[in-house]
Design an enzyme around this catalytic site. Structure first.
Site, PDB file in Angstrom:
ATOM      1  N   HIS A 183      -5.672  -5.372 -10.324  1.00  0.00           N
ATOM      2  CA  HIS A 183      -4.560  -5.248 -11.601  1.00  0.00           C
ATOM      3  C   HIS A 183      -4.088  -6.482 -12.004  1.00  0.00           C
ATOM      4  O   HIS A 183      -4.080  -7.493 -11.346  1.00  0.00           O
ATOM      5  CB  HIS A 183      -3.847  -4.045 -11.425  1.00  0.00           C
ATOM      6  CG  HIS A 183      -2.717  -4.480 -10.278  1.00  0.00           C
ATOM      7  ND1 HIS A 183      -1.695  -5.376 -10.188  1.00  0.00           N
ATOM      8  CD2 HIS A 183      -2.808  -3.759  -9.113  1.00  0.00           C
ATOM      9  CE1 HIS A 183      -1.152  -5.559  -9.025  1.00  0.00           C
ATOM     10  NE2 HIS A 183      -1.761  -4.465  -8.174  1.00  0.00           N
TER      11      HIS A 183
HETATM   12  P1  TYD Z   1       0.104  -1.308  -6.376  1.00  0.00           P
HETATM   13  O1  TYD Z   1       0.855  -2.333  -7.080  1.00  0.00           O
HETATM   14  O2  TYD Z   1      -0.950  -0.701  -7.294  1.00  0.00           O
HETATM   15  O3  TYD Z   1      -0.502  -1.792  -5.210  1.00  0.00           O
HETATM   16  P2  TYD Z   1      -1.658  -2.951  -4.512  1.00  0.00           P
HETATM   17  O4  TYD Z   1      -1.890  -3.621  -5.911  1.00  0.00           O
HETATM   18  O5  TYD Z   1      -0.942  -3.290  -3.378  1.00  0.00           O
HETATM   19  O6  TYD Z   1      -2.799  -2.079  -4.504  1.00  0.00           O
HETATM   20  O7  TYD Z   1       1.090  -0.038  -5.854  1.00  0.00           O
HETATM   21  C1  TYD Z   1       0.796   1.172  -4.975  1.00  0.00           C
HETATM   22  C2  TYD Z   1       1.637   2.189  -5.324  1.00  0.00           C
HETATM   23  O8  TYD Z   1       2.919   1.896  -4.897  1.00  0.00           O
HETATM   24  C3  TYD Z   1       1.708   2.671  -6.698  1.00  0.00           C
HETATM   25  O9  TYD Z   1       1.700   4.126  -6.955  1.00  0.00           O
HETATM   26  C4  TYD Z   1       3.186   1.803  -7.133  1.00  0.00           C
HETATM   27  C5  TYD Z   1       3.920   2.211  -6.019  1.00  0.00           C
HETATM   28  N1  TYD Z   1       4.724   0.880  -5.905  1.00  0.00           N
HETATM   29  C6  TYD Z   1       6.116   0.828  -6.011  1.00  0.00           C
HETATM   30  O10 TYD Z   1       6.625   2.039  -6.038  1.00  0.00           O
HETATM   31  N2  TYD Z   1       6.814   0.023  -5.945  1.00  0.00           N
HETATM   32  C7  TYD Z   1       6.463  -1.339  -5.566  1.00  0.00           C
HETATM   33  O11 TYD Z   1       7.142  -2.277  -5.503  1.00  0.00           O
HETATM   34  C8  TYD Z   1       5.170  -1.586  -5.650  1.00  0.00           C
HETATM   35  C9  TYD Z   1       4.363  -2.802  -5.384  1.00  0.00           C
HETATM   36  C10 TYD Z   1       4.217  -0.674  -5.629  1.00  0.00           C
END
Ligand code: TYD
Length: 162
Positions: free
Chosen positions: A75
């Protein structure tokens, strides 16, 4: 969805190539050396907002217990800036600014990787027991995410067009 799955979707839908040839200056990202207080009792590294990183740290999160072969990220962010640190073990960060890609192998707890806004990123090749620490410039907001690669490219193009 793994990076290989995304790649199988075809050129219009896939994320960055997992092992791209580095081009240019790191797709707008840069390694940030952090202070290291060497000590026979164990080393110490610290990070202060607006000193070692160009933003006030509003949020810290970390990835751990990542199963072998898994990837994270996939992303970009509208406004968020981040510094990513491998505080334990190692992993790769592939970044893409819409024009070029770069691959950074992080394996030092005293070296951060700065990602400006509008950077597509994927993290993978996590070593066993690795911990990925992330300093972020803003609180969590799902509205700040581009989770669709084409949407990210369109945003980049719109910004370039002014
Ligand atoms: P995401 O940023 O998509 O993870 P990655 O990039 O590491 O694969 O986040 C995964 C899930 O966690 C998503 O449902 C959002 C949640 N999340 C939070 O609630 N707070 C946060 O600070 C972060 C980074 C993610």
């Amino acid at each position: 969805m793994t990076i290989l799955d995304r790649r199988a979707l075809g050129p219009g839908r896939r994320a960055v190539d997992w092992n791209p040839t580095p081009v240019g200056n790191g797709a707008g990202c840069r390694l940030v050396p952090l202070p290291k207080i060497a000590d026979p009792r164990g080393n110490l590294t610290f990070l202060e907002g607006r000193s070692q990183v160009p933003f006030d740290v509003a949020r810290v999160y970390w990835l751990y217990d990542v199963p072998g072969g898994e990837s994270r990220g996939g992303h970009a962010h509208r406004e968020l800036e981040q510094v990513i640190i491998a505080v334990a073990g190692s992993f790769d960060v592939v970044v893409d600014d819409g024009a070029e890609t770069a691959r950074f192998h992080l394996n030092r707890s005293y070296t951060g990787l700065y990602l400006p806004r509008l950077t597509w990123r994927e993290l993978g090749n996590f070593s066993s027991g690795s911990v990925c620490l992330v300093m972020a410039s803003l609180p969590y907001s799902e509205d700040d995410y581009y989770r669709d690669y084409d949407g990210f490219l369109a945003a980049r193009a719109a910004e370039a067009a002014g």
